[in-house]
Motif scaffolding. Sequence first.
Motif, mmCIF file in Angstrom:
data_model
loop_
_atom_site.group_PDB
_atom_site.id
_atom_site.type_symbol
_atom_site.label_atom_id
_atom_site.label_comp_id
_atom_site.label_asym_id
_atom_site.label_seq_id
_atom_site.Cartn_x
_atom_site.Cartn_y
_atom_site.Cartn_z
ATOM 1 N N GLU B 83 -0.539 15.530 -27.312
ATOM 2 C CA GLU B 83 0.792 15.149 -26.817
ATOM 3 C C GLU B 83 0.887 15.369 -25.309
ATOM 4 O O GLU B 83 1.502 14.594 -24.600
ATOM 5 N N GLN B 86 -0.944 12.498 -23.525
ATOM 6 C CA GLN B 86 -0.262 11.204 -23.507
ATOM 7 C C GLN B 86 1.153 11.316 -22.934
ATOM 8 O O GLN B 86 1.884 10.330 -22.896
ATOM 9 N N GLY B 87 1.514 12.490 -22.466
ATOM 10 C CA GLY B 87 2.782 12.649 -21.735
ATOM 11 C C GLY B 87 4.020 12.688 -22.605
ATOM 12 O O GLY B 87 5.134 12.570 -22.116
ATOM 13 N N THR B 88 3.838 12.890 -23.906
ATOM 14 C CA THR B 88 4.998 12.875 -24.807
ATOM 15 C C THR B 88 5.558 14.272 -25.070
ATOM 16 O O THR B 88 6.628 14.405 -25.650
ATOM 17 N N GLU B 90 6.586 16.636 -22.921
ATOM 18 C CA GLU B 90 7.749 17.006 -22.101
ATOM 19 C C GLU B 90 9.057 16.396 -22.636
ATOM 20 O O GLU B 90 10.043 17.130 -22.787
ATOM 21 N N PRO B 91 9.078 15.080 -22.943
ATOM 22 C CA PRO B 91 10.333 14.555 -23.503
ATOM 23 C C PRO B 91 10.765 15.269 -24.780
ATOM 24 O O PRO B 91 11.953 15.507 -24.991
ATOM 25 N N VAL B 92 9.802 15.637 -25.623
ATOM 26 C CA VAL B 92 10.171 16.346 -26.865
ATOM 27 C C VAL B 92 10.769 17.714 -26.535
ATOM 28 O O VAL B 92 11.768 18.129 -27.121
ATOM 29 N N LEU B 93 10.166 18.383 -25.561
ATOM 30 C CA LEU B 93 10.653 19.724 -25.220
ATOM 31 C C LEU B 93 11.994 19.694 -24.494
ATOM 32 O O LEU B 93 12.642 20.733 -24.360
ATOM 33 N N THR B 94 12.406 18.531 -24.013
ATOM 34 C CA THR B 94 13.737 18.450 -23.384
ATOM 35 C C THR B 94 14.852 18.295 -24.425
ATOM 36 O O THR B 94 16.021 18.285 -24.074
ATOM 37 N N THR B 95 14.476 18.166 -25.680
ATOM 38 C CA THR B 95 15.479 18.046 -26.749
ATOM 39 C C THR B 95 15.824 19.454 -27.270
ATOM 40 O O THR B 95 15.132 20.418 -26.928
ATOM 41 N N ARG B 232 6.126 27.019 -23.121
ATOM 42 C CA ARG B 232 6.663 25.751 -22.598
ATOM 43 C C ARG B 232 6.258 25.510 -21.150
ATOM 44 O O ARG B 232 5.833 24.424 -20.763
ATOM 45 N N GLU B 233 6.447 26.560 -20.376
ATOM 46 C CA GLU B 233 6.256 26.446 -18.928
ATOM 47 C C GLU B 233 4.809 26.079 -18.592
ATOM 48 O O GLU B 233 4.554 25.170 -17.810
ATOM 49 N N ILE B 236 3.938 22.508 -19.693
ATOM 50 C CA ILE B 236 4.511 21.426 -18.879
ATOM 51 C C ILE B 236 3.884 21.368 -17.495
ATOM 52 O O ILE B 236 3.586 20.292 -16.984
ATOM 53 N N THR B 237 3.675 22.532 -16.915
ATOM 54 C CA THR B 237 3.139 22.526 -15.551
ATOM 55 C C THR B 237 1.609 22.510 -15.540
ATOM 56 O O THR B 237 1.012 22.279 -14.496
#
Lengths: 326, 240
Positions: B83, B86-88, B90-95, B232-233, B236-237
Amino acid sequence: MNSEPLAPNLGEKVGPALSVMGLGKRFGDRVAYHDVSFEVEYGEIFGFLGPNGAGKTTTVRTLGTLLAPTSGSATVAGLPLTPGNGAAIRRRISIMPESPGLYLRLSVRENLQCFADLYGVTAPAVRIDRALRAVNLIDRSREACGQLSKGLRQRVALARALLSDPEVLFLDEPTSGLDPVATRDVHELITELRKRGVTIFLTTHRLDEAERLCDRIAILNTTLRTIGRPNQLREQLFAKTLIVKTLVALADPDRMFADLAGVDGWCQNGPATYVLAVSDVRAVAPAATRALVAAGADVLSINQSQHSLADVYLEIIDPNQTGRGR
Amino acid sequence: MNTRRRHVRAIFINEVRELRRNRSLIVGMAIFPAVFCIQPLVQVLLLSSSASTGLRSEHVLLYMLGIPALVPSFIAAYSVVGERQQGTLEPVLTTPILREELLLAKALAALIPSVAIAYIVFGLFLICVEFFASPGVATALIRLPDLLAQLAFTPLLAGFSIWAAILISTRSNDVRVAQQLAVLANLPPIAVTTLIAFNVIPASLTTALVAAATLLVLDAAGWRIVAAAFDREKLITGTH
């Protein structure tokens, strides 16, 4: 873009949508940004500008609870930015990252279904249809995201961000890499969201975009360099100037302009072009015209000089290179 | 449906949809059952009736527990790092999803198809032995304690395999590396089952109970351990 309502009108909200006080983020010894303070009101479009590596995306990720700040405090959509409030804040906001981050093997609708469930939206099918209509993708909802162009993927990501009717919508470079038509569509959608009262936090490199869309802008370069309305920043940074062009050079411009009330100074910029620093353009321009005509000058034009947001940005980010300040 | 269940269900459905359309994962998942099924099946089918008596002292069926140990690790190792790539993620973790919910959904999405595959392959193996092996071979091979062990240890081993693989996946930057490390992490339980299968470690009820209890504890602790390691951090980074 479709004119169907995208989000319910959020009505009057009390307090700022975002309130940031001395916020900072470090990664080890590296400072991403520090001592950042600002407030964003509900219904405002707030532009967040800055060069690459300025800390814009890191700020968005911090406010979106993806990263923990190392200093300062904030409230997001009315909730204090604390680890315990992470899920509650994320329920009230939506973030569209710079990269769409779609499941390329899944269809547009399947992508949105997953996120509708994660946000717990009621009547997900209706909401998905509404979001897809808003970005003009309803006819392509069964296509795999991998088959879509970059612009269309960006639109899907925008539809995904709209699913939950967020109180605050963070858009991180939403038009990055889009062609002019797709860019225009995104701008129209943002304008439509503003009408519905959605608070938008827009990070962008595109100064024309920020100037066109944003009520206020902030310029970040690790620290917050300035904040205000674009016009206000122009006035703060640049002296008001009139550019006077005559057919031939004036015989004694020093006497001519020195006698004019409201002219703080002048300089010649070409054989018959004069730049006047003035305190009030509306008062000085007619008086200068009259004085020039009375002195027998053939006036070609008198214009107020216009500084773009790009001038403001460059002046703040790199004043030594531009030298455009007063 | 409460929020937690809805979040888990959303990610689970998404994962299964992705899995069904990811050819490289499907091929990878097919290899391990083939390896753990075809070779022993050929050997068993070639056995004569007279040679079948030797099977009574061994637990050859346990060899097939390699399937639930390896198949889910292949899926689970992909789950987080895939994930990210493929860059997916981060959007999931913003939910509003919590990391425990996300990890549980990913674990279930690896567990359910893997256990199903393991049971189906095992069932096919038994059918082939019953119908095509020489007389007496099936009776010598298929014994109730071994069948029960297969039924009980398949989900337990799969659970261990999944949490180990997800843990590796949260700490990796590359899918292939994660998958290879996940296979390595599962070699110890495979080694133990193989040693039991060939009577190096005596198979007894006590051995089975100790092994089951150990795996149960590891499976229950796995969720908490992996959730604690899910940063998470860092994810993402990319600051690993």
